[in-house]
Scaffold this motif. Structure first.
Motif, PDB file in Angstrom:
ATOM      1  N   ILE A  77       0.856  -1.181   0.000  1.00  0.00           N
ATOM      2  CA  ILE A  77       0.000   0.000   0.000  1.00  0.00           C
ATOM      3  C   ILE A  77       0.895   1.235   0.000  1.00  0.00           C
ATOM      4  O   ILE A  77       2.002   1.208   0.564  1.00  0.00           O
ATOM      5  CB  ILE A  77      -0.951   0.000   1.232  1.00  0.00           C
ATOM      6  N   SER A  78       0.453   2.306  -0.632  1.00  0.00           N
ATOM      7  CA  SER A  78       1.252   3.530  -0.660  1.00  0.00           C
ATOM      8  C   SER A  78       1.023   4.327   0.625  1.00  0.00           C
ATOM      9  O   SER A  78      -0.036   4.238   1.248  1.00  0.00           O
ATOM     10  CB  SER A  78       0.880   4.391  -1.870  1.00  0.00           C
ATOM     11  N   ILE A  79       2.015   5.112   1.001  1.00  0.00           N
ATOM     12  CA  ILE A  79       1.886   5.946   2.193  1.00  0.00           C
ATOM     13  C   ILE A  79       0.772   6.984   2.005  1.00  0.00           C
ATOM     14  O   ILE A  79       0.084   7.355   2.955  1.00  0.00           O
ATOM     15  CB  ILE A  79       3.225   6.628   2.541  1.00  0.00           C
ATOM     16  N   GLN A  80       0.545   7.426   0.748  1.00  0.00           N
ATOM     17  CA  GLN A  80      -0.535   8.370   0.481  1.00  0.00           C
ATOM     18  C   GLN A  80      -1.884   7.743   0.802  1.00  0.00           C
ATOM     19  O   GLN A  80      -2.769   8.383   1.382  1.00  0.00           O
ATOM     20  CB  GLN A  80      -0.509   8.825  -0.978  1.00  0.00           C
ATOM     21  N   GLU A  81      -2.056   6.466   0.443  1.00  0.00           N
ATOM     22  CA  GLU A  81      -3.315   5.792   0.742  1.00  0.00           C
ATOM     23  C   GLU A  81      -3.470   5.569   2.240  1.00  0.00           C
ATOM     24  O   GLU A  81      -4.578   5.646   2.779  1.00  0.00           O
ATOM     25  CB  GLU A  81      -3.392   4.459   0.001  1.00  0.00           C
ATOM     26  N   VAL A  82      -2.375   5.299   2.909  1.00  0.00           N
ATOM     27  CA  VAL A  82      -2.412   5.172   4.373  1.00  0.00           C
ATOM     28  C   VAL A  82      -2.928   6.463   4.992  1.00  0.00           C
ATOM     29  O   VAL A  82      -3.783   6.454   5.886  1.00  0.00           O
ATOM     30  CB  VAL A  82      -1.011   4.832   4.930  1.00  0.00           C
TER      31      VAL A  82
END
Length: 231
Positions: free
Chosen positions: A177-182
């Motif tokens: 998962i991307s940090i942006q989605e987190v």
């Protein structure tokens, strides 16, 4: 990986007691880290203070003072675990962003590189040295400063889920998962400040359960049961 920053939960090190230390758990961690060191991997470590202190839940203590107590809890944790590491055959040093007399050395990047060159495992205690910043933020900050290849996040759960797996048995774990989605989903990985710091400095995280067999070694090799948080 040549250099990693390992974040350990204080509560995870307490084992089933949930407070203080579980020596068997600490020894298991030490034996895994020694294998990494023997492979030539440089290891820095941040430990949370939750096995001693959860000051943010207090309604009677000033937040700055509560955070200072938390910083000292992480110093105690690092001194204890560093001694377990020495028992396991490693050389260690505890660094803090504030003076602790003869207990620790003051943090500086030059000092970090000198100790890494000597084959030492370095414990970053005391958080950032300032209130209002969690050990999550300290973890990412130190990882960025020492130019780590990745952060290894050893938690109580085996990765990042779309909801709390403790309360939702249907929760789905992400392999990547991307940090942006987190950030967008407000997922419980690290706090917002730490997440933004990760994203801005392109610092990946490997999230896994500390209690799983050889989880630290497997995470450092990239072949692990958990979640890669990309940037």
């Amino acid at each position: 990986m040549k250099r990693v920053l390992l974040k350990l939960s204080g509560e995870a090190l307490a084992g089933e007691k949930k407070t203080g230390f579980d020596e068997a758990t600490c020894l298991k961690v030490a034996k895994q880290v020694k294998q990494l060191v023997d492979q030539g991997i440089q290891v820095g470590i941040v430990i949370g203070g939750g096995n001693f202190w959860r000051g943010r839940t207090s309604e009677t203590i000033d937040r700055s003072k509560a955070d200072q107590i938390g910083m000292l809890a992480t110093v105690m944790n690092c001194i204890y675990v560093s001694e377990i590491f020495r028992y396991a055959g490693m050389k260690t040093q505890v660094l803090t962003p504030f003076a602790c007399g003869s207990f620790t050395k003051l943090y500086s990047k030059d000092r970090v590189n000198k100790y890494f060159d000597r084959g030492m495992v370095i414990f970053f205690a005391g958080g950032t040295g300032h209130p209002y910043f969690s050990t999550d933020t300290a973890t990412v900050l130190r990882a960025v400063e020492i130019e780590a290849d990745a952060i290894l996040l050893a938690k109580a759960v085996d990765g990042v889920y779309d909801s709390d797996p403790k309360t939702n048995p249907q929760a789905v774990r992400f392999d990547k998962i991307s940090i942006q989605e987190v950030i967008d989903r407000k997922l419980a990985v690290v706090d917002l400040t730490a997440s933004i710091l990760c994203m801005e400095n392109h610092m990946p995280m490997y999230v896994f359960a500390l209690q799983e067999e050889n989880s630290i070694i497997r995470a450092a090799s990239g072949d692990f049961n958990g979640t890669i948080v990309t940037v």
